[in-house]
Design an enzyme around this catalytic site. Structure first.
Site, PDB file in Angstrom:
ATOM      1  CG  HIS A 296      -6.009  -8.306   0.631  1.00 31.89           C
ATOM      2  ND1 HIS A 296      -6.398  -9.146  -0.602  1.00 31.89           N
ATOM      3  CD2 HIS A 296      -5.812  -7.188   0.266  1.00 31.89           C
ATOM      4  CE1 HIS A 296      -6.300  -7.852  -1.781  1.00 31.89           C
ATOM      5  NE2 HIS A 296      -5.396  -6.723  -0.782  1.00 31.89           N
TER       6      HIS A 296
ATOM      7  NE  ARG B  32      -3.590  -3.306  -1.619  1.00 32.86           N
ATOM      8  CZ  ARG B  32      -2.797  -3.720  -0.842  1.00 32.86           C
ATOM      9  NH1 ARG B  32      -1.706  -4.443  -0.479  1.00 32.86           N
ATOM     10  NH2 ARG B  32      -3.627  -4.939   0.010  1.00 32.86           N
TER      11      ARG B  32
ATOM     12  CG  HIS C 212      -5.034   1.097  -4.035  1.00 36.39           C
ATOM     13  ND1 HIS C 212      -4.104   0.999  -2.965  1.00 36.39           N
ATOM     14  CD2 HIS C 212      -5.776   0.526  -4.345  1.00 36.39           C
ATOM     15  CE1 HIS C 212      -5.054  -0.321  -2.452  1.00 36.39           C
ATOM     16  NE2 HIS C 212      -5.738  -0.624  -2.964  1.00 36.39           N
TER      17      HIS C 212
ATOM     18  CE  LYS D  48      -7.872  -0.614   6.025  1.00 35.62           C
ATOM     19  NZ  LYS D  48      -8.390  -0.870   4.539  1.00 35.62           N
TER      20      LYS D  48
ATOM     21  CE1 TYR E 103      -6.674  -6.591  -7.367  1.00 33.66           C
ATOM     22  CE2 TYR E 103      -6.489  -8.272  -5.206  1.00 33.66           C
ATOM     23  CZ  TYR E 103      -5.918  -7.198  -6.024  1.00 33.66           C
ATOM     24  OH  TYR E 103      -6.096  -6.280  -5.144  1.00 33.66           O
TER      25      TYR E 103
ATOM     26  NE  ARG F   7      -3.235  -2.423   2.604  1.00 36.71           N
ATOM     27  CZ  ARG F   7      -3.381  -3.300   3.085  1.00 36.71           C
ATOM     28  NH1 ARG F   7      -2.408  -3.500   3.902  1.00 36.71           N
ATOM     29  NH2 ARG F   7      -4.745  -4.118   3.706  1.00 36.71           N
TER      30      ARG F   7
END
Length: 333
Positions: free
Chosen positions: A285, A262, A259, A187, A294, A162
């Site tokens: 994630h 990414r 992003h 995150k 995806y 990120r």
């Protein structure tokens, strides 16, 4: 009659006791919640003609909160996703208040019952291999800035970090020995390690030999030795994408952000046959469901799946004919 309850003291306790001391949430969460209540209090000043310190809990009823959320979309042009993000912060506050002020339970429950707004999920945008290579070739590597930008973009496209993780990397977060990798805090303040390809390892090895800028500890510092801001990374990426247009015209039709790099890393892994659960760990994630987006975006995988299907035989398909009025009604919808 329920006593008036001042919002100022509740907000202060919500941030200092609940979020900071008890939950120990990240600085990003604090900033997001703070911005939500700043907007809410600005709206209250205009609509109720009250200063934030004079607001009572009765002022923040479901009708007022609903009007605030509508104003975000209509006046400020906020998306449904942003509107829901603001509602999440407000719900968190009212859940805290439900234990602090049970006398206002009816008001609190009506606010908590405000639903999130459904919204269209955008298609995942990513770059193809030739587009990535064109962007990586754009920086002028005869200069310090060009070498920094090339290494930064290469690491971003290969690791899928990120933007906040990328700019937060320190020089000592890189391990270039056996099992080369970078360590980051992502995150939810989860630490993870991401392996490096041989190309990225060599680029970082050369980059770390560059003279330090004013004792910088950041892996990718600015010219003053400080950390790059999110805007700076977006700006340098945009500059190099414009240069890459000349050799790769397909980039002109794409909006390229950090992003997107990414997403491109994830699609490269997916195309290489890596399992979704591994990609979820790679990208940090919370759930594999996030990674499955995806799969929806990768047209080549869908076409490969379609090619495995046996085609319908001509004349074997018949249209469903309902034999009931209610079924006929549903069929017509």
């Amino acid at each position: 009659m329920k006593p008036a309850c001042n919002v100022a003291t509740l907000i202060e306790r919500f941030f200092t006791e609940r979020l900071m001391r008890q939950l120990n949430v990240s600085g990003n969460t604090i900033a997001s919640y703070r911005d939500t209540f700043r907007l809410l209090f600005m709206f209250a000043r205009v609509q109720l003609r009250k200063s934030p310190s004079a607001l009572t809990l009765a002022d923040l009823d479901a009708t007022f909160i609903g009007a605030f959320l509508t104003d975000l979309e209509v006046t400020r042009g906020a998306s449904a996703k942003t509107r829901n993000l603001r509602l999440t912060a407000i719900r968190s506050f009212f859940r805290f208040v439900s234990f602090e002020e049970p006398a206002h339970s009816a008001l609190i429950q009506r606010v908590l019952a405000i639903p999130s707004k459904r919204h269209d999920k955008r298609k995942v945008h990513f770059l193809t291999r030739p587009e990535i290579e064109a962007v990586l070739a754009a920086p002028d590597r005869t200069t310090w800035l060009g070498r920094r930008d090339h290494t930064l973009l290469l690491v971003a496209a290969q690791t899928g970090l990120r933007l906040s993780e990328l700019t937060g990397l320190d020089r000592d977060a890189v391990h270039l020995g056996s099992g080369a990798h970078v360590r980051c805090v992502g995150k939810g303040r989860k630490e993870r390690t991401t392996p490096l390809t041989t190309l990225a390892r060599c680029a970082l090895q050369a980059w770390l030999k560059e003279p330090l800028r004013k004792g910088a500890t950041a892996l990718f510092p600015n010219v003053h030795g400080g950390r790059l801001s999110a805007d700076s990374v977006q700006s340098l990426l945009g500059k190099h994408v414009r240069v890459a247009h000349k050799s790769c015209p397909s980039l002109k039709a794409k909006s390229v952000s950090p992003h997107v790099l990414r997403h491109s890393a994830a699609m490269e892994l997916l195309q290489a046959g890596v399992d979704c659960s591994v990609i979820a760990l790679w990208l940090g994630h919370e759930s594999v469901e996030t990674t499955q987006t995806y799969l929806h975006a990768h047209l080549a995988l869908k076409e490969a799946a379609l090619a495995k299907l046996k085609p319908y035989e001509r004349g074997k398909l018949t249209r469903f004919q309902p034999n009931d009025r209610l079924l006929a009604f549903l069929e017509a919808l």
